[in-house]
Design a protein around this motif. Structure first.
Motif, mmCIF file in Angstrom:
data_model
loop_
_atom_site.group_PDB
_atom_site.id
_atom_site.type_symbol
_atom_site.label_atom_id
_atom_site.label_comp_id
_atom_site.label_asym_id
_atom_site.label_seq_id
_atom_site.Cartn_x
_atom_site.Cartn_y
_atom_site.Cartn_z
ATOM 1 N N SER A 1 19.429 7.588 59.552
ATOM 2 C CA SER A 1 20.227 8.250 58.423
ATOM 3 C C SER A 1 19.266 9.402 58.083
ATOM 4 C CB SER A 1 20.732 7.512 57.539
ATOM 5 O OG SER A 1 19.853 6.806 56.871
ATOM 6 N N PHE A 2 19.946 10.394 57.280
ATOM 7 C CA PHE A 2 19.263 11.438 56.530
ATOM 8 C C PHE A 2 18.304 10.538 55.271
ATOM 9 C CE2 PHE A 2 21.903 14.383 58.799
ATOM 10 C CZ PHE A 2 21.029 15.235 59.099
ATOM 11 N N GLU A 3 18.889 9.610 54.770
ATOM 12 C CA GLU A 3 18.548 8.924 53.612
ATOM 13 C C GLU A 3 16.985 8.625 54.065
ATOM 14 O OE1 GLU A 3 21.574 7.781 54.227
ATOM 15 O OE2 GLU A 3 22.708 8.761 52.269
ATOM 16 N N ASN B 1 28.957 18.220 55.750
ATOM 17 C CA ASN B 1 29.330 17.323 56.672
ATOM 18 C C ASN B 1 28.588 16.932 57.853
ATOM 19 O OD1 ASN B 1 31.569 15.935 56.620
ATOM 20 N ND2 ASN B 1 32.880 17.570 57.406
ATOM 21 N N PHE B 2 27.225 16.873 57.361
ATOM 22 C CA PHE B 2 26.354 16.409 58.564
ATOM 23 C C PHE B 2 26.232 14.711 58.234
ATOM 24 C CE2 PHE B 2 23.385 20.419 58.856
ATOM 25 C CZ PHE B 2 24.418 21.137 59.151
ATOM 26 N N LYS B 3 26.665 14.027 58.895
ATOM 27 C CA LYS B 3 26.559 12.631 58.825
ATOM 28 C C LYS B 3 25.318 11.738 59.272
ATOM 29 C CE LYS B 3 31.692 12.424 58.402
ATOM 30 N NZ LYS B 3 32.411 13.594 58.936
ATOM 31 N N LYS B 4 25.048 12.336 60.408
ATOM 32 C CA LYS B 4 23.751 11.720 61.104
ATOM 33 C C LYS B 4 22.900 12.727 61.514
ATOM 34 C CE LYS B 4 26.268 8.400 63.472
ATOM 35 N NZ LYS B 4 26.338 7.582 64.823
ATOM 36 N N PRO B 5 21.586 12.589 61.671
ATOM 37 C CA PRO B 5 20.816 13.293 62.201
ATOM 38 C C PRO B 5 20.858 13.775 63.690
ATOM 39 C CG PRO B 5 19.627 11.544 61.218
ATOM 40 C CD PRO B 5 20.945 11.418 61.118
ATOM 41 N N SER B 6 20.815 14.869 64.158
ATOM 42 C CA SER B 6 20.941 15.001 65.613
ATOM 43 C C SER B 6 19.567 14.377 66.235
ATOM 44 C CB SER B 6 21.146 16.724 66.210
ATOM 45 O OG SER B 6 20.061 17.116 65.599
ATOM 46 N N LYS B 7 19.559 14.283 67.474
ATOM 47 C CA LYS B 7 18.260 14.142 68.190
ATOM 48 C C LYS B 7 17.166 14.709 67.865
ATOM 49 C CE LYS B 7 17.455 11.197 71.888
ATOM 50 N NZ LYS B 7 18.185 9.722 71.678
ATOM 51 N N ILE B 8 17.192 16.007 67.576
ATOM 52 C CA ILE B 8 16.016 16.839 67.303
ATOM 53 C C ILE B 8 15.694 16.454 65.915
ATOM 54 C CG2 ILE B 8 17.413 18.945 67.126
ATOM 55 C CD1 ILE B 8 13.774 19.029 68.183
ATOM 56 N N GLN B 9 16.879 16.567 64.949
ATOM 57 C CA GLN B 9 16.689 16.033 63.539
ATOM 58 C C GLN B 9 15.745 14.708 63.501
ATOM 59 O OE1 GLN B 9 20.560 16.926 62.340
ATOM 60 N NE2 GLN B 9 20.274 19.304 62.423
ATOM 61 N N GLU B 10 16.175 13.848 64.044
ATOM 62 C CA GLU B 10 15.973 12.504 63.899
ATOM 63 C C GLU B 10 14.396 12.418 64.400
ATOM 64 O OE1 GLU B 10 15.920 8.831 67.134
ATOM 65 O OE2 GLU B 10 17.655 9.992 67.088
ATOM 66 N N THR C 1 18.089 24.479 63.266
ATOM 67 C CA THR C 1 17.887 25.559 62.036
ATOM 68 C C THR C 1 17.848 24.329 60.957
ATOM 69 O OG1 THR C 1 19.307 27.095 63.175
ATOM 70 C CG2 THR C 1 18.848 27.258 60.572
ATOM 71 N N ALA C 2 18.920 23.282 60.799
ATOM 72 C CA ALA C 2 18.803 22.489 59.748
ATOM 73 C C ALA C 2 17.558 21.534 59.476
ATOM 74 C CB ALA C 2 19.834 21.305 59.884
ATOM 75 N N ALA C 3 16.865 21.306 60.865
ATOM 76 C CA ALA C 3 15.639 20.716 60.664
ATOM 77 C C ALA C 3 14.366 21.609 59.913
ATOM 78 C CB ALA C 3 15.076 20.486 62.199
ATOM 79 N N ILE D 1 22.792 32.958 67.158
ATOM 80 C CA ILE D 1 24.015 33.204 66.296
ATOM 81 C C ILE D 1 25.056 31.975 66.601
ATOM 82 C CG2 ILE D 1 25.910 34.767 65.960
ATOM 83 C CD1 ILE D 1 23.467 35.852 65.091
ATOM 84 N N ASP D 2 25.303 31.278 65.399
ATOM 85 C CA ASP D 2 26.159 30.188 65.309
ATOM 86 C C ASP D 2 27.456 30.222 64.785
ATOM 87 O OD1 ASP D 2 26.371 27.192 65.441
ATOM 88 O OD2 ASP D 2 26.271 27.290 63.207
ATOM 89 N N VAL D 3 28.461 30.380 65.648
ATOM 90 C CA VAL D 3 29.895 30.846 65.375
ATOM 91 C C VAL D 3 30.426 29.513 66.165
ATOM 92 C CG1 VAL D 3 31.850 32.331 65.356
ATOM 93 C CG2 VAL D 3 29.479 33.294 64.859
#
Ligand code: ADP
Length: 450
Positions: free
Chosen positions: A67-69, A85-94, A119-121, A370-372
């Motif tokens: 988790s992000f916590e 609404n990001f509930k869990k980190p993605s693989k790269i974020q994790e 980007t979020a990372a 670009i993220d659409v």
């Protein structure tokens, strides 16, 4: 059963539930000819469209149990993450975040497929490293290859940082900072040329810059392009403690240079055959001639507007030309490229983001980042080639272009147009490079589509 695939997808049986669901309902029968493989064989190709319930795919690079916590970051940042609404980190974020936010700061070279949350990372990392008692002091610099991408990243910093007290953000893209005015924000997101000018003109104090992040880093470090400017910017921020390089692609030569640019970096790398996003169905169409591509494109219009679509062309003139023709034929499309003035570029992209315009024709200027999320189809009207001489296929640009769809576990379709031996071979080389099979779509029975 004689209806063509286009017919079936364009008019799914029953009322469409939502735009995405109607694509999901479509069963597409088509000739399957693996471009990278040997010989022809018939098979049924099914466009499987799942909405963003990603839990199903164990192989999806997006999931982890963490988790992000667990990162122990400022609760105000966490609140921003959850409000997106990001509930869990993605693989790269994790994988990347624990290394990114650790002290002492370490450099990082991180590779992950398009649309997987890079980007979020780096935005979370930047937010966790700022000294909030110095709101007017530039402390983090993020560079991107286009004004649109810089603006988009600025938006992500604002969103994730929306509850962070005292956060200041500024964009440094052409036209954003008045002549003589000082850059007075903790986080600066910009394009390299503009940032370099601002530093040189002493409008931008970089003496306390702690963190430098290059998004689309392979593009940013490319010696033929932005590499020089990025190196000069780096040299003008000697105090920097952490250099982050992010991209979906890192060609070997660039990776070598990246390791010099970001010394002793931790790195996360992908194997070549893991680079393509599984949710994107990659197809191609054989067109009668270069000009004959237009007819095919016009026939695809119905499909393109089920979701949103981006059509990539090589030249600005082609973008102008086919948009004028499509509009003349009664279709609704917008075009944008580097010859457009900045404010106009921003407003056209905004129309596209909000869904006011559903078909965007553009050049490589928007191939990256670009993220659409509504983009369900990408068309390579021209196969991407390297350099002015067009001598080699540009596998990286291909991957970034098609990565405008299939964002964060969504599905999408890419269709590449070939019309002669050269374009066919180029596409085949791209397929071989990534070890993928491309599905051939037939245009034979299109006359009955009406
Ligand atoms: P990349 O930079 O890897 O191409 P982005 O950072 O643009 O990808 O992320 C793609 C999309 O996924 C964005 O719309 C972003 O808001 C969303 N996203 C990112 N991280 C998460 C997450 N942990 N949970 C849900 N959605 C996410």
């Amino acid at each position: 059963a004689s209806a063509s695939w286009a017919d079936e997808v364009a008019s799914p049986t029953g009322p469409p539930k939502t735009e995405e669901a109607s694509l999901a309902d479509a069963q597409v029968d088509g000739q399957v000819e693996p471009l990278g493989g040997s010989g022809l064989h018939d098979a049924t190709y099914e466009v499987e469209v799942k909405l963003s319930d990603l839990q199903g795919d164990a192989n999806s690079p997006l999931y982890s149990i963490q988790s992000f916590e667990e990162l122990g970051i400022n609760p105000e940042i966490l609140k921003g993450i959850y409000s997106m609404n990001f509930k869990k980190p993605s693989k790269i974020q994790e994988k990347a975040l624990p290394l990114l936010i650790r002290d002492p700061p370490t450099n990082m070279i991180a590779q992950s497929q398009s649309g997987t949350g890079k980007t979020a990372a780096f935005v979370i990392t930047i937010l966790s490293r700022l000294d909030y008692t110095k709101p007017e002091q530039p402390q983090a610099l993020c560079l991107a290859p286009s004004r649109e991408l810089a603006r988009q990243i600025e938006g992500v910093v604002r969103s994730i940082g929306q509850f962070v007290n005292g956060l200041t953000i500024q964009a440094a893209v052409p036209g954003a900072v008045e002549r003589g005015a000082k850059v007075k924000a903790m986080v600066v997101v910009g394009t390299p040329g503009t940032v370099m000018d601002l530093i040189k003109r002493r409008q931008f104090d970089t003496s306390q810059m702690k963190i430098l992040c290059l998004d689309e880093a392979d593009n940013m470090l490319d010696q033929q392009g932005l590499g020089d400017q990025c190196l000069r910017v780096k040299q003008m921020i000697p105090a920097v403690k952490q250099i982050l390089l992010f991209s979906a692609t890192f060609p070997e030569e660039v990776m070598r240079y990246a390791k010099q640019f970001s010394p002793s970096a931790n790195s996360i790398e992908l194997k070549r055959d893991e680079l393509t996003v599984r949710g994107i169905s990659q197809m191609y169409m054989d067109c009668p001639s270069d000009d004959g591509k237009y007819e095919i494109l016009a026939n695809l219009y119905g499909l393109m507007t089920i979701g949103s679509s981006i059509i990539f062309v090589k030249k600005r003139e082609t973008a102008d030309n086919i948009s004028a023709r499509l509009i003349g034929d009664g279709h609704q499309v917008v075009a944008v490229h580097g010859a457009f003035e900045g404010a106009e570029r921003d407003s056209i992209l905004e129309q596209f983001r909000t869904g006011q315009s559903k078909v965007l024709i553009t050049t490589n200027v928007l191939a990256r980042g670009i993220d659409v999320s509504s983009v369900s189809m990408v068309i390579n009207y021209d196969i991407p080639m390297k350099g002015r001489s067009d001598s080699e296929p540009d596998a990286e640009t291909y991957l970034h272009r098609i990565g405008r769809t299939g964002r964060f576990g969504r599905v999408g379709v890419s269709i590449s147009f070939v019309f002669d031996r050269k374009s066919y071979v180029a596409l085949q080389q791209i397929a071989t490079h990534y070890g993928i099979d491309l599905i051939r779509l037939d245009t034979d029975d299109w006359d009955t589509t009406e």
